[in-house]
Design an enzyme around this catalytic site. Structure first.
Site, PDB file in Angstrom:
ATOM      1  N   GLU A 397       0.809  -1.221   0.000  1.00  0.00           N
ATOM      2  CA  GLU A 397       0.000   0.000   0.000  1.00  0.00           C
ATOM      3  C   GLU A 397       0.840   1.269   0.000  1.00  0.00           C
ATOM      4  OE1 GLU A 397      -2.662  -3.260   1.205  1.00  0.00           O
ATOM      5  OE2 GLU A 397      -0.653  -2.647   1.861  1.00  0.00           O
ATOM      6  N   HIS A 464     -11.260  -5.878   8.796  1.00  0.00           N
ATOM      7  CA  HIS A 464     -11.960  -5.614   7.540  1.00  0.00           C
ATOM      8  C   HIS A 464     -13.258  -4.844   7.760  1.00  0.00           C
ATOM      9  CE1 HIS A 464      -9.375  -9.066   6.625  1.00  0.00           C
ATOM     10  NE2 HIS A 464      -9.399  -8.678   5.361  1.00  0.00           N
TER      11      HIS A 464
END
Length: 658
Positions: A397, A464
């Protein structure tokens, strides 16, 4: 030092000599000014000039360079007017950062130089993005990025090398192995014999170069970049050199053995090259004295100009107005033709429309290409736009956020899918320290949208399910968008992509396939900073966003006697606080609902702002409702207990009855 082995024209040798002498003389002057208290800090590159000058001289003027704070030779070889550098170091208005940053923490599009930030690593990924933009436009250009041996231990270094290798990007990764990371010697930083060996693991060509031999640096880099322009690929270069002075002058060099300093002093790149040129009868003492006199006159003239400039007079309105690049919103009107689609379809349609509108827009993310992303939002995009513009990324990322910044610097637009908003933690540094600050620091936009699938209610557990908007609303320079409806999502996403500022675009996973709405089929935009009034009443004001909007609507539907103003914020930065004030002045009561855990969230700031600005209108305490002060759990019953939805109705009724 062997110079005869390299075939370089005499005029180039003289130019290289001048190019090394100039930063050396500037540094010697800076060290004097530092002792006099006229410069606050200095990072010396004395003894390393051959690397900066050699690499820069081998590149074309339109090719980007990303230097570090010991690479003064990059700036002087690109012929930046010295007074601009001097005023930069003095924190004056003619400096590239107008007193907002120091040293070489700046960039300049005019000279194709993109400076560092103190976190070091992100600039490697930025170089990837710059090179990618060149490659997408079929421009035969190389991007050079510098780092020290210390920063090769950072994750960003490895991420950037891997991305460049996988995408075959023409990036020249230049490691200045100068012996010490501040005071830590190389044997305490890594155990491999040569840093160039790290390229092997990425399938990358690598070379070791004598960083104190200007002709070796210049000729080898020239040969490499000439070939890289034709055969794009990354190359890792390890320049063996040494830092002759402290990390910065205040640190000194007491930790360095004197015999080591003596050994490298004999390898001084400028002194050795000067002796060579004199022995070859290319230069004489008189010629050298003339060159020194000319450079000294330039330094003195530009220093005088810098010192004559007044110090900056702080201007609060100027500072506040230059955190974001000005964006002139132009409304694109929705069509009368609509279709009933889900939130997820609206986002996909908005992305597709923007890809058609902007042929320089690139989508990046894990599994976004053939697979269509884990939520299938980009399903079919590869067939329509090709793999060059719809790019699968490695799991890294930080490097991809940085690469998105590089794309923006080099004239492209970028949308990055953060597969789950939770994963922004591994890309946090470049978001909050590079994207957010670049325009304020040196006037460079960050034309980047980061899509953030977020939120609970789907039993996805602690990694998540977060709704972590508060990480970013705190950071000046970022915009944060959080739609609750398909219509808003499509129009706000189009605006986010048009906006040259960095935007965090939150998409609630629980609403992806459960929320339907009639959505215009055409391309349209919606303004940032405009809340939506969904219900009107006089008893109370409800302020919320995201899934909270639907929790509030459900609660009001179940309590039809409650006449409330219901405000959907839609964007959190900019925040439509005036809409909140107007409603509170009408109703006298305020409840703020957020899905995020309560402490430190957006509800706290709204509450404080209303207390400060509308206290006299309040007929009861402001109430905030948020989720529990725990990580979000996996089990569905635990998750329902965690979420704010379960507590909202009772708190609302209590405040109504107050």
């Amino acid at each position: 030092m062997n110079y005869n082995h390299f075939q370089v024209a005499e005029n180039i040798k003289i130019t290289l000599f001048k190019s090394m002498l100039k930063p050396r003389m500037i540094e010697e002057k800076m060290l004097i000014l530092l002792r006099q208290g006229k410069v606050s800090k200095w990072f010396s590159g004395i003894g390393q000039e051959a690397i900066s000058v050699g690499v820069t001289s081998a590149l074309n003027s339109e090719e980007y360079i990303l230097p570090m704070h010991r690479n003064l030779g990059v700036f002087t070889t690109r012929e930046i007017p010295l007074y601009r550098l001097f005023t930069q170091w003095q924190g004056k208005a003619s400096g590239f950062t107008q007193g907002r940053d120091r040293s070489f923490h700046f960039g300049t599009q005019e000279f194709k130089i993109i400076g560092m930030i103190s976190h070091l690593g992100p600039q490697l990924g930025v170089a990837d993005g710059i090179a990618l933009a060149h490659k997408l436009r079929n421009e035969k250009r190389v991007t050079a990025v510098f780092t020290g041996e210390g920063a090769t231990s950072e994750g960003d270094f490895h991420e950037a090398l891997n991305v460049a290798a996988v995408w075959e990007l023409p990036v020249l990764f230049c490691i200045e192995n100068n012996g010490y990371g501040l005071s830590t010697p190389t044997n305490e930083q890594f155990t491999c014999e040569n840093l160039a060996d790290k390229g092997i693991g990425y399938g990358m060509e690598s070379h070791i170069i004598d960083g104190n031999n200007i002709l070796e640096v210049y000729t080898k880099v020239s040969e490499l970049v000439e070939d890289m322009r034709i055969n794009p690929r990354p190359v890792l270069l390890e320049f063996k050199t040494f830092r002759m002075r402290g990390h910065e002058e205040a640190s000194g060099t007491k930790y360095v053995p004197q015999e080591l300093l003596d050994t490298w002093a004999e390898k001084d790149p400028l002194e050795n090259f000067t002796s060579f040129l004199k022995n070859e009868k290319i230069l004489t003492d008189d010629i050298i004295d003339g060159i020194r006199t000319e450079i000294q006159a330039e330094i003195d003239e530009h220093l005088k100009r810098a010192y004559s400039e007044e110090s900056i007079t702080p201007n609060e309105s100027k500072e506040l107005s230059e955190v974001y690049q000005k964006f002139d919103f132009k409304a694109s009107t929705p069509s009368i033709h609509t279709k009933n689609i889900r939130l997820i379809d609206a986002i996909s349609d908005g992305l597709r429309a923007s890809m058609k509108k902007f042929d320089n827009l690139v989508i990046m993310g894990q599994d976004v290409a053939e697979y269509g992303g884990v939520f299938k939002i980009t399903d079919g995009f590869v067939e329509d736009f090709g793999k060059e513009r719809v790019r699968n990324t490695p799991i890294c990322e930080s490097a991809i956020v940085s690469a998105a910044m590089g794309l923006s610097i080099n004239g492209a637009k970028a949308v990055m899918e953060m597969q789950f908003a939770d994963f922004a933690s591994t890309g946090f540094n470049p978001i909050v320290n590079y994207l957010a600050k670049s325009f304020y620091r040196w006037g460079e936009k960050a034309d980047v949208v980061i899509r953030m699938p977020c939120g609970g209610g789907v039993a996805a557990g602690p990694f998540h399910s977060q709704t972590n908007e508060a990480w970013f609303t705190k950071t000046p320079g970022l915009k944060v968008v959080y739609p609750a409806f398909p219509y808003d999502a499509k129009g706000l996403l189009a605006t986010a992509i048009e906006d040259p500022n960095p935007v965090l675009f939150f998409e609630h996973k629980g609403l992806y396939r459960s929320m339907y709405q009639e959505v215009p089929v055409n391309y349209y935009t919606l303004p940032f900073g405009k809340a939506s009034l969904l219900r009107e009443g006089t008893a109370i004001t409800i302020v919320t966003y995201g899934a909270g909007v639907h929790w509030a609507l459900e609660t009001l539907d179940n309590n039809i006697e409650i006449q409330a103003d219901l405000l959907d914020l839609r964007t959190l930065q900019p925040l439509d606080i005036n809409a909140v004030y107007d409603s509170v002045k009408k109703t006298g009561k305020l409840i703020i609902l957020q899905e995020d855990s309560l402490f430190g969230g957006i509800a706290s700031d709204i509450s404080a702002l209303v207390m400060e600005n509308c206290f006299e209108y309040l007929d009861g305490p402001i109430r905030r409702v948020g989720s529990l002060e725990t990580p979000i759990p996996f089990d569905s019953k635990l998750e329902q207990q965690y979420l704010a939805k379960s507590r909202f109705e009772s708190v609302l009724q209590e405040l109504i009855a107050y």
